[in-house]
Design a protein around this motif. Structure first.
Motif, PDB file in Angstrom:
ATOM      1  N   UNK A 104       0.852  -1.186   0.000  1.00 12.83           N
ATOM      2  CA  UNK A 104       0.000   0.000   0.000  1.00 12.83           C
ATOM      3  C   UNK A 104       0.887   1.235   0.000  1.00 12.83           C
ATOM      4  N   UNK A 105       0.798   2.004  -1.044  1.00 13.81           N
ATOM      5  CA  UNK A 105       1.622   3.193  -1.172  1.00 13.81           C
ATOM      6  C   UNK A 105       0.833   4.434  -0.768  1.00 13.81           C
ATOM      7  N   UNK A 106       1.573   5.411  -0.225  1.00 12.74           N
ATOM      8  CA  UNK A 106       0.980   6.680   0.209  1.00 12.74           C
ATOM      9  C   UNK A 106      -0.163   6.459   1.196  1.00 12.74           C
ATOM     10  N   UNK A 107       0.091   5.586   2.138  1.00 12.91           N
ATOM     11  CA  UNK A 107      -0.897   5.262   3.170  1.00 12.91           C
ATOM     12  C   UNK A 107      -0.273   5.524   4.533  1.00 12.91           C
ATOM     13  N   UNK A 108      -1.040   6.106   5.435  1.00 17.21           N
ATOM     14  CA  UNK A 108      -0.580   6.287   6.809  1.00 17.21           C
ATOM     15  C   UNK A 108      -0.720   4.955   7.550  1.00 17.21           C
ATOM     16  N   UNK A 109       0.323   4.487   8.202  1.00 22.19           N
ATOM     17  CA  UNK A 109       0.197   3.220   8.948  1.00 22.19           C
ATOM     18  C   UNK A 109      -0.928   3.231   9.972  1.00 22.19           C
ATOM     19  N   UNK A 110      -1.259   4.415  10.482  1.00 22.27           N
ATOM     20  CA  UNK A 110      -2.335   4.467  11.469  1.00 22.27           C
ATOM     21  C   UNK A 110      -3.669   4.074  10.844  1.00 22.27           C
ATOM     22  N   UNK A 111      -3.797   4.150   9.524  1.00 17.98           N
ATOM     23  CA  UNK A 111      -5.027   3.714   8.873  1.00 17.98           C
ATOM     24  C   UNK A 111      -5.225   2.208   9.034  1.00 17.98           C
ATOM     25  N   UNK A 112      -4.126   1.474   9.064  1.00 21.41           N
ATOM     26  CA  UNK A 112      -4.217   0.025   9.301  1.00 21.41           C
ATOM     27  C   UNK A 112      -4.717  -0.225  10.725  1.00 21.41           C
ATOM     28  N   UNK A 113      -4.194   0.550  11.683  1.00 22.62           N
ATOM     29  CA  UNK A 113      -4.682   0.424  13.064  1.00 22.62           C
ATOM     30  C   UNK A 113      -6.156   0.803  13.148  1.00 22.62           C
TER      31      UNK A 113
END
Length: 599
Positions: free
Chosen positions: A491-500
């Motif tokens: 996943x490019x240009x994604x904030x890791x916090x979105x996974x959380x």
């Protein structure tokens, strides 16, 4: 969605209103005519009809208020048996559940029966002279019919997501019809109250961390009050003038729990701020003072027990402890979430609200249209469509809302200060709030069937060339030398916090709603509609926050497990250093020097 809701209500009124009115008018004319007696009601097709009266007595209920019961003479030949049937039907009618609330009962004499010579007044007198056994049989059959009708109706206790409804108007009583007509106005009231609540919450959210914590403490007071009031109102006849200090002991236990829980939080924040370390001398007093409060409350609770009501008081003590676990226990770490960064307080709160709203809308529009199977018995109005639809929209909201909030340091930065005026927060951002490329572990896709894995957007099928796992390349369709090795997702240009946020949204959709089901069970057990009425259209705070308790606790667990695995900071290390003996301090410094030399 709101326009669709109004259109549905309008269509239902047009479809059922005219037919019910016409049939009711015809039945009323038949009931008052000379050929025979009959019974009418506001809706003739009601399943809980009042029965059919024949002979010299007929029962007519009027659609206007007050409702009246009229006994009128009828012309034509009947038998004494028919008179008895009419009397028996009248007895059932007077004890029927649907006649509750009637403001008047009048008897009109229109002559005597030509065949039997029994007037309506004599028929009523015969009814009153029934022996006790027959009266009990009549009441019993009426109560059984009432219970069957009650079981057949959708329960209205504990709210719901709008699914199921109550059926066509022709099968509804007068009170139910009036309730259906008021539904739109209640929706407006509910929406207006919700808008006011959201506005007030937004104001507090941007006022500062101290005010948010004060709001949490105030909410806990109201939650405890609403829950303990349930049993207090139910058993007031036992409590009044019998059990001394009944409510005082409950609030003493609440004070003990609040002091022990949040004094620990205050000193935890003080330890993380070197500027406040001068207050740590009071830290040693926290534990003994909490134990002293506990001991005093325990003694008062035992001393106020009455010999004739010990079992009831023990049950009440257990209820108080359960309430403390539901409120103070599960909300213990809410203030920790606030000071770890408002992101961990506001996002879970909004996810639960989103799930609640969209579960209601999806249930209202699609409830029981695709899945007829009941969802949960504790809340019959809940539907599978509402549950699934709420989960889908909550996950979508979590993905995009977390990305928006990640741009604001007011939400992402933690703090360790008690400020009365809001100030701009600046900090070194945690990497999860920085845009990056996230690579999923290939082992995750091994537990998912390949057919579903290939449907994931952005998934790449990685193949080994000539079976050599050391040479990997994206698979080319039709290439014989390529054999599947694993799936890869970047996943490019994604904030890791979105996974959380996806994990938080999944919990808010699948687990948190069961807190609402528990609240529904409590209300059903004590026969109440709402816990309170302080919020128009919503009820009490417990009615709105029942799903937030477990969500707040899960957020703290998730944060300490996957985000901030270590809670050690420089101020805490300095505090721990100050507690060491002189020889331990010397050894500590020597070890630190050795580590710095190695680097």
């Amino acid at each position: 969605f709101f326009l669709i809701f109004l259109a549905m209500q309008s269509f239902r009124r047009r479809r059922t209103g005219s037919g019910g009115a016409g049939t009711g008018g015809a039945a009323a004319a038949a009931g008052t005519g000379g050929g025979g007696g009959g019974i009418t009601s506001p809706s003739p097709s009601r399943k809980r009809g009042l029965g059919h009266l024949t002979g010299s007595a007929s029962l007519v209920t009027r659609s206007s208020i007050p409702r009246t019961v009229r006994v009128s003479g009828s012309q034509g030949s009947t038998t004494n048996q028919s008179v008895g049937t009419g009397v028996r039907s009248l007895a059932e009618a007077e004890s029927d559940f649907s006649m509750r609330g009637s403001s008047s009962v009048s008897v009109v004499n229109r002559g005597t029966n030509t065949a039997s010579g029994v007037s309506p007044m004599d028929a009523l007198e015969r009814y009153r002279s029934f022996n006790a056994g027959e009266e009990e049989a009549l009441v019993g059959s009426s109560e059984a019919r009432r219970a069957r009708a009650h079981d057949a109706e959708p329960a209205d206790i504990g709210g719901g997501d709008g699914g199921g409804g109550v059926g066509p108007r022709g099968a509804m009583g007068k009170d139910a019809v009036a309730k259906d007509e008021r539904r739109a106005s209640k929706f407006f009231i509910r929406a207006a109250s919700g808008l006011i609540l959201v506005s007030g919450f937004s104001l507090v959210l941007f006022s500062g961390h101290v005010y948010i914590c004060a709001l949490v403490a105030l909410v806990e007071i109201f939650l405890f009050r609403e829950l303990v009031k349930v049993r207090y109102n139910t058993f007031f006849h036992i409590i009044e003038d019998t059990i001394p200090m009944f409510r005082t002991t409950q609030w003493l236990w609440f004070c003990v729990a609040i002091f022990y829980t949040y004094s620990d939080f205050v000193f935890d924040v003080i330890k993380s701020n070197t500027a406040l370390h001068y207050l740590l001398i009071y830290d040693k007093l926290q534990t003994p003072l909490a134990f002293a409060l506990y001991s005093g409350t325990f003694i008062i609770t035992i001393a106020t027990m009455q010999t004739g009501h010990i079992k009831f008081q023990l049950n009440q003590l257990c209820w108080t402890i359960v309430v403390l676990c539901l409120t103070v226990g599960q909300l213990k770490y809410v203030m920790h979430n606030v000071y770890n960064g408002l992101f961990w307080f506001a996002l879970p709160l909004m996810l639960v609200i989103t799930n609640d709203c969209f579960a209601y809308i999806c249930g209202m529009l699609c409830g029981r249209k695709f899945i007829r199977r009941p969802f949960i018995a504790l809340s019959p109005n809940k539907t599978w469509e509402g549950f699934i639809g709420g989960a889908i929209f909550t996950i979508i909201m979590g993905w995009y809302l977390s990305r928006i909030m990640a741009h604001f340091t007011w939400f992402t930065c933690p703090t360790n200060q008690f400020r009365l005026l809001p100030e701009r927060l600046e900090c070194e951002l945690d990497p999860i709030f920085l845009e990056a490329s996230s690579i999923f572990n290939p082992q995750v896709f091994e537990i998912i069937p390949d057919a579903f894995t290939k449907m994931i957007p952005g998934i790449v099928d990685i193949c080994a060339v000539d079976g050599d796992a050391a040479v990997l390349t994206p698979c080319i369709s039709g290439e014989e030398t390529h054999t599947h090795h694993h799936f890869e997702l970047v996943l490019k240009n994604v904030f890791p916090v979105q996974i959380h946020a996806l994990g938080l949204a999944a919990f808010a959709s699948l687990v948190a709603p069961f807190g609402g089901f528990l609240a529904s069970a409590i209300k059903r057990a004590y026969g109440i509609k709402d816990f309170d009425s302080i919020i128009p259209g919503h009820g009490g705070l417990m009615d709105r926050l029942d799903c937030q308790f477990m969500m707040a606790l899960f957020t703290w667990v998730h944060y300490n497990t996957f985000v901030k695995m270590a809670t050690i900071s420089v101020p805490k290390m300095i505090y721990m250093y100050s507690l060491m003996k002189e020889s331990e301090q010397k050894e500590f410094l020597e070890r630190i020097m050795e580590l710095s030399e190695k680097k």
